[in-house]
Design an enzyme around this catalytic site. Structure first.
Site, mmCIF file in Angstrom:
data_model
loop_
_atom_site.group_PDB
_atom_site.id
_atom_site.type_symbol
_atom_site.label_atom_id
_atom_site.label_comp_id
_atom_site.label_asym_id
_atom_site.label_seq_id
_atom_site.Cartn_x
_atom_site.Cartn_y
_atom_site.Cartn_z
ATOM 1 N N SER A 119 0.749 -1.126 0.042
ATOM 2 C CA SER A 119 0.080 0.021 -0.199
ATOM 3 C C SER A 119 0.925 1.249 -0.072
ATOM 4 O O SER A 119 1.465 1.340 1.099
ATOM 5 C CB SER A 119 -0.877 0.146 1.156
ATOM 6 O OG SER A 119 -1.794 1.278 1.251
ATOM 7 N N HIS A 138 -1.267 -1.044 -4.381
ATOM 8 C CA HIS A 138 -2.412 -1.016 -3.699
ATOM 9 C C HIS A 138 -2.477 0.695 -3.537
ATOM 10 O O HIS A 138 -1.462 1.048 -2.836
ATOM 11 C CB HIS A 138 -2.676 -1.541 -2.394
ATOM 12 C CG HIS A 138 -4.056 -1.462 -1.836
ATOM 13 N ND1 HIS A 138 -5.209 -2.283 -2.439
ATOM 14 C CD2 HIS A 138 -4.656 -0.432 -0.850
ATOM 15 C CE1 HIS A 138 -6.291 -1.811 -1.778
ATOM 16 N NE2 HIS A 138 -5.980 -0.969 -0.821
ATOM 17 N N ASP A 164 -4.763 3.882 -2.181
ATOM 18 C CA ASP A 164 -5.825 4.348 -1.444
ATOM 19 C C ASP A 164 -6.387 5.900 -1.547
ATOM 20 O O ASP A 164 -5.567 6.872 -1.569
ATOM 21 C CB ASP A 164 -5.506 4.225 0.173
ATOM 22 C CG ASP A 164 -5.479 2.787 0.584
ATOM 23 O OD1 ASP A 164 -6.301 2.093 0.364
ATOM 24 O OD2 ASP A 164 -4.461 2.332 1.131
ATOM 25 N N MET A 219 -8.731 8.803 -0.763
ATOM 26 C CA MET A 219 -9.701 9.097 0.494
ATOM 27 C C MET A 219 -10.006 10.318 0.165
ATOM 28 O O MET A 219 -9.475 11.551 -0.221
ATOM 29 C CB MET A 219 -9.038 8.912 1.614
ATOM 30 C CG MET A 219 -8.602 7.312 1.825
ATOM 31 S SD MET A 219 -7.874 7.108 3.530
ATOM 32 C CE MET A 219 -6.353 7.778 3.303
ATOM 33 N N HIS A 247 -8.117 1.673 -4.616
ATOM 34 C CA HIS A 247 -9.259 1.418 -3.533
ATOM 35 C C HIS A 247 -9.902 2.766 -3.360
ATOM 36 O O HIS A 247 -9.016 3.455 -2.420
ATOM 37 C CB HIS A 247 -8.642 0.931 -2.334
ATOM 38 C CG HIS A 247 -9.538 0.485 -1.026
ATOM 39 N ND1 HIS A 247 -8.990 0.395 0.092
ATOM 40 C CD2 HIS A 247 -10.880 0.757 -0.988
ATOM 41 C CE1 HIS A 247 -9.949 0.157 0.802
ATOM 42 N NE2 HIS A 247 -11.149 0.745 0.282
ATOM 43 N N MET A 259 -12.171 4.980 -1.058
ATOM 44 C CA MET A 259 -13.081 5.361 -0.053
ATOM 45 C C MET A 259 -13.421 6.737 -0.302
ATOM 46 O O MET A 259 -13.204 7.726 0.466
ATOM 47 C CB MET A 259 -12.049 5.312 1.284
ATOM 48 C CG MET A 259 -11.599 3.951 1.460
ATOM 49 S SD MET A 259 -10.319 3.775 2.818
ATOM 50 C CE MET A 259 -8.916 3.804 1.837
ATOM 51 N N MET A 298 -12.289 -5.567 4.532
ATOM 52 C CA MET A 298 -11.517 -4.604 5.372
ATOM 53 C C MET A 298 -11.376 -5.476 6.662
ATOM 54 O O MET A 298 -12.001 -6.011 7.438
ATOM 55 C CB MET A 298 -12.189 -3.443 5.604
ATOM 56 C CG MET A 298 -12.392 -2.639 4.546
ATOM 57 S SD MET A 298 -10.630 -2.071 3.833
ATOM 58 C CE MET A 298 -9.981 -1.274 5.055
ATOM 59 N N ASP A 342 -7.376 -6.238 3.781
ATOM 60 C CA ASP A 342 -6.687 -4.797 4.005
ATOM 61 C C ASP A 342 -6.813 -4.703 5.252
ATOM 62 O O ASP A 342 -7.718 -4.023 5.878
ATOM 63 C CB ASP A 342 -7.103 -3.918 2.863
ATOM 64 C CG ASP A 342 -6.567 -2.631 3.141
ATOM 65 O OD1 ASP A 342 -5.655 -2.451 3.451
ATOM 66 O OD2 ASP A 342 -6.919 -1.663 2.062
#
Length: 220
Positions: free
Chosen positions: A9, A34, A36, A38, A67, A69, A138, A176
């Protein structure tokens, strides 16, 4: 889709040196990066957007596992497809139109993934499993790195495996949060085959060796 895949990540990497950090990941045998995303609304943190992913894409040929979010992720499908995302994984809890959002991701040429938080029952996934290439469970609450692994989430992994078998489907199961050399074996035993690791990997100077500790734990 049963082979084990390691997904460092980049949220845990050095933000000022993404090109160098991607090179370090390339030097390991990890299959994915990975990423993230957000928005400060779905989770109480802000990371970066599609423009940063596009900049990263110039420095790596690895699979970009994005990913999101974010609230209403379907708004950003085209942006991430153009940025070079290979997989776009979205939270079931983040949109009122999860079925249509997943269809939109696949139509844009990306693999589609769906995520559930620790408090979401796996039964909510059943109507959309035929649309996904990946289910992400998660194993911490989303939004921040460095959290402790929630072992109760392993039951969810097992239930998704059972749902996949009953439906005769073929998709990856990703975990994750809190994944390290102690927890990864339990995740694999439960049925996961894609493992996101952030703080555990990037706390070490030698990323190659650190990724290998996860491989060794899986082999053991």
């Amino acid at each position: 889709m049963t082979s084990h895949k390691i997904a460092p990540s980049i949220l845990a990497a050095d933000y000022a040196n993404f090109a160098a950090e991607l090179k370090r990941i390339e030097e390991t045998d990890a299959e994915y990066v990975h990423i993230d995303i957000m928005d400060g609304q779905f989770v109480p943190n802000i990371s970066f957007g599609a423009d940063v992913v596009a900049s990263m894409r110039k420095h790596s040929k690895l699979v970009f596992d994005c990913h999101l979010m974010v609230v209403d992720p379907e708004r950003y499908v085209e942006a991430y497809a153009q940025a070079g995302a290979d997989i776009m994984t979205i939270h079931l809890e983040s949109t009122r139109h999860i079925h249509g959002a997943l269809q939109k991701i696949k139509a844009a040429g990306m693999k589609a993934g769906v995520v559930i938080n620790p408090g979401t029952p796996v039964g909510a996934l059943e109507p959309i499993l035929s649309l996904v290439d990946q289910v992400l469970i998660m194993t911490v609450n989303p939004g921040f790195g460095g959290q402790a692994f929630i072992p109760e989430c392993l039951d969810k992994v097992q239930k998704v495996v059972e749902m996949r078998q009953r439906a005769g489907l073929d998709f990856d199961i990703e975990v994750d949060g809190g994944v390290d050399d102690k927890t990864i074996a339990a995740c694999a035993k439960a049925g996961a085959n894609v493992f996101v690791a952030g703080s555990y990997l990037f706390k070490a100077d030698d990323l190659v060796s650190q990724v290998q500790t996860l491989r060794l734990a899986l082999d053991a």
